[in-house]
Design a protein around this motif. Structure first.
Motif, PDB file in Angstrom:
ATOM      1  N   ALA A  64       0.829  -1.205   0.000  1.00  0.00           N
ATOM      2  CA  ALA A  64       0.000   0.000   0.000  1.00  0.00           C
ATOM      3  C   ALA A  64       0.866   1.258   0.000  1.00  0.00           C
ATOM      4  O   ALA A  64       0.573   2.234  -0.699  1.00  0.00           O
ATOM      5  N   PHE A  65       1.962   1.220   0.776  1.00  0.00           N
ATOM      6  CA  PHE A  65       2.858   2.383   0.809  1.00  0.00           C
ATOM      7  C   PHE A  65       3.540   2.579  -0.539  1.00  0.00           C
ATOM      8  O   PHE A  65       3.731   3.718  -0.991  1.00  0.00           O
ATOM      9  N   ALA A  66       3.905   1.462  -1.206  1.00  0.00           N
ATOM     10  CA  ALA A  66       4.546   1.575  -2.519  1.00  0.00           C
ATOM     11  C   ALA A  66       3.594   2.206  -3.535  1.00  0.00           C
ATOM     12  O   ALA A  66       3.984   3.061  -4.331  1.00  0.00           O
ATOM     13  N   VAL A  67       2.323   1.795  -3.492  1.00  0.00           N
ATOM     14  CA  VAL A  67       1.337   2.387  -4.400  1.00  0.00           C
ATOM     15  C   VAL A  67       1.150   3.869  -4.091  1.00  0.00           C
ATOM     16  O   VAL A  67       1.093   4.712  -4.990  1.00  0.00           O
ATOM     17  N   PHE A  68       1.079   4.168  -2.784  1.00  0.00           N
ATOM     18  CA  PHE A  68       0.864   5.561  -2.393  1.00  0.00           C
ATOM     19  C   PHE A  68       2.064   6.442  -2.752  1.00  0.00           C
ATOM     20  O   PHE A  68       1.903   7.580  -3.213  1.00  0.00           O
ATOM     21  N   SER A  69       3.284   5.911  -2.545  1.00  0.00           N
ATOM     22  CA  SER A  69       4.479   6.715  -2.807  1.00  0.00           C
ATOM     23  C   SER A  69       4.697   6.959  -4.299  1.00  0.00           C
ATOM     24  O   SER A  69       5.288   7.964  -4.682  1.00  0.00           O
ATOM     25  N   THR A  70       4.231   6.020  -5.135  1.00  0.00           N
ATOM     26  CA  THR A  70       4.394   6.193  -6.586  1.00  0.00           C
ATOM     27  C   THR A  70       3.164   6.817  -7.234  1.00  0.00           C
ATOM     28  O   THR A  70       3.142   6.988  -8.459  1.00  0.00           O
ATOM     29  N   PHE A  71       2.165   7.137  -6.424  1.00  0.00           N
ATOM     30  CA  PHE A  71       0.920   7.676  -6.976  1.00  0.00           C
ATOM     31  C   PHE A  71       1.104   9.122  -7.427  1.00  0.00           C
ATOM     32  O   PHE A  71       1.665   9.947  -6.705  1.00  0.00           O
ATOM     33  N   VAL A  72       0.667   9.397  -8.622  1.00  0.00           N
ATOM     34  CA  VAL A  72       0.676  10.753  -9.163  1.00  0.00           C
ATOM     35  C   VAL A  72      -0.772  11.126  -9.485  1.00  0.00           C
ATOM     36  O   VAL A  72      -1.414  10.464 -10.309  1.00  0.00           O
TER      37      VAL A  72
END
Length: 756
Positions: A64-72
């Motif tokens: 979830a953090f990886a998705v959030f950190s790469t979310f634009v």
């Protein structure tokens, strides 16, 4: 001990293969199946949740953090268009399609519209300059949809920059309206050009019919124009109606033929058109640099230069340059020479780069352009097929009416003579004039209504959106977290599929195909619930009843409790079964601990090891002196004792036979607790001399293949394998399947012997 004939305690039992008593023959296990048992999913969760849950939560949080950190965040701008429903004079001449999305989306996403946007410098500035902007990038971000009404159309564009989203959306809409207006103008112009031959044709028809009317008038001089031919007027009205229908069909047919010709000309012109060289943009500096760096000659020389420079640095780092000056000098000269070759390769590649990159860009633009033409040609072909079908239907209708008209005309010509001919000629001239008038009216209507402008106009331009389409990637985070959370459980499922542990009685029967004598509830802890103790004791009593009442094992006095491996509950079953048999029969039961390597029975009952079985089998101690009778008259225990010799030397068929002969003279029943069959071969000697053998299977521990191998080894040794005992069943599950039938009055419950 001397070998003796088989003991009398085996007499009367059914005889199996090899002359040995056999209650059941273990059936072969079925071949492996690739089907996934749904129960295995629950078994996996039950086994793995302790370690899989924290690992899964950690992986879920990381995902979830990886998705959030790469979310634009992406912003969507919308340009709203409305159908132009006004008309100048003639309503319905320039109709708008009912499904705007289906009719306009192909044009909005067509290369004819998007190419102009893609090559716009302002649009290219919004994208990464290192990567050339492609048609697919723009097409993938464009959306077309209806907005609440069939007359409203929205063109949408998504981009991470709200200003870019609005700017590009407006440019796409402007390009779309421009192309659409141009296509509409071309269609009207082509329609005018193809209607002109039909108009000229009917002008000639009017002139020919006028001359025929004049000729017939001369031929019928002296005819009273006011003279009425009887019944002719009514028949002429029918003929006039048919002529009117024919004229309408001829007009529609001419218009459709003009559309077919126009569509064919557009398709041929599109197929023959070539890409405008001005549409090919100039290469970017980054593209030139990328071509130069990827040139094979440059790559090779750069690699060789790096190798030679590495040798020079290696020699210098090791301090050998002063000692090997000649070699060092030679390496430096080679590196300098290689540097010159690299510079020459770079210069040559940079000289060839503009032409090569431009050629590649031209090929890409040509491919995109041809794709757009192919889409346009496909749409034109579909439209032409539809019009051709309408034209075929129209001609069929016209042929039917023409046939009726010809029949009616011939009949009236026979009736009316020259007067009818004159009347017919007049009617033909009027019909031709009417068709000509309708064609002229149609052409005038098209020209007039085309002046109102495009069929779509802007209702609201796109403005930079304030909020992104998705402020938080909630759905993606949930999907990623859910998938990551399931990873450890997936590994657990793979492990379960590989180990294939037995999880319930039905699973045991299907995989091992062995008869189940009984199920035993899980041994409750020392301070467990009274219900759990009651269910456990009842399961042991049920096992004892099944064993003593079965026609295959009735009369059994000596019993071996075996298992494939350790930890499968054989010691607990042996101790509790001995107590249950003693209570039910009222006879003293001798419990022998035959596991000389790792004995348990002395610890279960809290006894000393004493001389035990090992001293009895070696002949050092008599049986009566080694048996522990401190538990009372129901159960006597012969512990294993301390092992002072190899168990294979102590435990053999003759020594066990002698031991059983002595024990059965005094005791009503003898029960052996043995070592695991697969790990200790001496168990086979004990099982071969007792009346029956039970194989213990522990829930979630035993494996089908181990149980099958154990049963086959026991049968090969001559043991009478009565069946299997499925132990470790949770008390709640056992009570659910068999019920919990408690006593009506309070009874002093027998004390359960706890496992050490």
């Amino acid at each position: 001990m001397q070998n003796k004939p088989p003991s009398s305690h085996r007499a009367g039992l059914p005889i199996g293969n090899n002359g040995r008593p056999s209650a059941h023959a273990t059936r072969p296990a079925p071949s492996g199946s690739t089907e996934l048992d749904p129960k295995l999913l629950w078994v996996t969760v039950r086994h793995c949740w302790v370690w899989a849950t924290p690992i899964g939560l950690a992986l879920a949080a990381a995902a979830a953090f990886a998705v959030f950190s790469t979310f634009v965040p992406v912003y969507k701008a919308t340009h709203l268009l409305e159908v132009n429903q006004d008309y100048v004079v003639f309503k319905g001449v320039m109709p708008t399609p009912r499904d705007l999305v289906a009719s306009e989306r192909p044009l909005v996403t067509n290369a004819l519209v998007l190419d102009e946007v893609k090559n716009d410098p302002e649009v290219q500035a919004f994208y990464d300059s290192e990567t050339p902007l492609s048609l697919g990038q723009i097409r993938g971000a464009v959306g077309v949809s209806n907005v609440g009404s069939s007359t409203l159309l929205s063109i949408e564009f998504q981009h991470k920059d709200p200003v870019a989203a609005a700017t590009i959306c407006n440019k796409i809409t402007d390009s779309f309206l421009t192309i659409r207006d141009r296509l509409d103008n071309d269609r009207v112009s082509n329609l005018e050009s193809w209607l002109t031959p039909s108009i000229d044709q009917w002008k000639n028809e009017v002139q020919v019919h006028g001359e025929r009317v004049r000729d017939l008038s001369k031929m019928v001089i002296g005819y009273d124009p006011t003279h009425r031919v009887e019944g002719l007027e009514n028949d002429l009205s029918v003929l006039a109606s048919l002529r009117s229908n024919l004229s309408n069909l001829i007009v529609e047919e001419s218009i459709l033929e003009a559309k077919v010709a126009m569509n064919t000309a557009i398709g041929e012109s599109s197929a023959k058109s070539d890409l405008d060289p001005s549409k090919v943009r100039a290469p970017y500096p980054e593209e030139i640099d990328q071509f130069v760096e990827s040139d094979p000659s440059v790559v090779t020389n750069r690699r060789l230069l790096a190798e030679r420079q590495s040798r020079v640095r290696n020699l210098e780092d090791r301090g050998l340059a002063p000692l090997r000056q000649e070699y060092h000098k030679e390496l430096v000269e080679r590196a300098a020479e290689q540097q010159r070759e690299l510079d020459n390769a770079l210069a040559d590649a940079r000289q060839r780069a503009p032409q090569a990159v431009t050629e590649r860009l031209r090929r890409d633009a040509e491919r995109d352009y041809q794709e757009g033409l192919a889409e346009k040609k496909t749409a034109a072909l579909a439209l032409r097929e539809s019009i051709n079908q309408q034209l075929v239907d129209l001609k069929a209708r016209r042929a039917i009416i023409q046939q009726e008209y010809d029949i009616e005309k011939a009949r009236l010509e026979q009736r009316g003579g020259k007067a009818a001919d004159l009347r017919f000629a007049t009617e033909d001239r009027e019909i031709a004039a009417g068709i000509l008038g309708q064609l002229n009216q149609r052409l005038a209507a098209i020209r007039t209504e085309r002046r109102r402008g495009s069929g779509l106009h802007t209702l609201a331009q796109a403005t930079p959106p304030l909020n992104p389409v998705e402020p938080m990637p909630t759905k993606k985070m949930i999907v990623a977290a859910g998938g990551a959370f399931m990873i450890p459980f997936l590994f657990g499922l793979l492990w379960e599929l590989r180990s294939q542990k037995i999880c319930d009685a039905s699973n045991l029967e299907s995989k091992v195909m062995a008869p189940i004598i009984g199920e035993v509830a899980k041994l409750p802890p020392k301070f467990g619930s009274r219900k759990g103790r009651r269910v456990f004791e009842e399961s042991i009593d049920t096992l004892r009843a099944n064993l003593m009442m079965s026609k295959d094992t009735i009369g059994v006095r000596s019993l071996t409790i075996a298992s494939s491996m350790s930890g499968e509950g054989k010691s607990s079953v042996a101790s509790q079964l001995a107590i249950s048999v003693a209570k039910a029969s009222g006879k003293t039961v001798l419990l022998i601990d035959g596991d000389l390597r790792s004995p348990d029975q002395h610890a279960i009952f809290g006894l000393d090891l004493g001389p035990g079985l090992s001293k009895v089998l070696s002949g050092d101690v008599e049986l009566k002196d080694a048996v522990d009778t401190s538990l009372g008259d129901f159960v006597h225990v012969l512990p294993a004792g301390k092992m002072h010799q190899s168990p294979h030397r102590l435990v053999n068929a003759s020594s066990i036979r002698d031991l059983l002969d002595q024990a059965l003279e005094k005791y009503g029943f003898v029960i052996f607790d043995t070592a695991p069959v697969l790990a200790a071969g001496e168990t086979l000697a004990i099982a071969s001399e007792t009346d029956a053998t039970l194989v213990c299977v522990m829930r979630d521990v035993s494996r089908p293949d181990s149980v099958v191998r154990t049963s086959r080894r026991l049968e090969a040794a001559g043991a009478n394998v009565a069946g299997t005992v499925f132990s470790g069943v949770p008390s709640s599950q056992y009570a659910y399947r068999y019920g919990d039938y408690r006593y009506f009055t309070a009874q002093p419950e027998p004390q359960t012997i706890e496992h050490a």
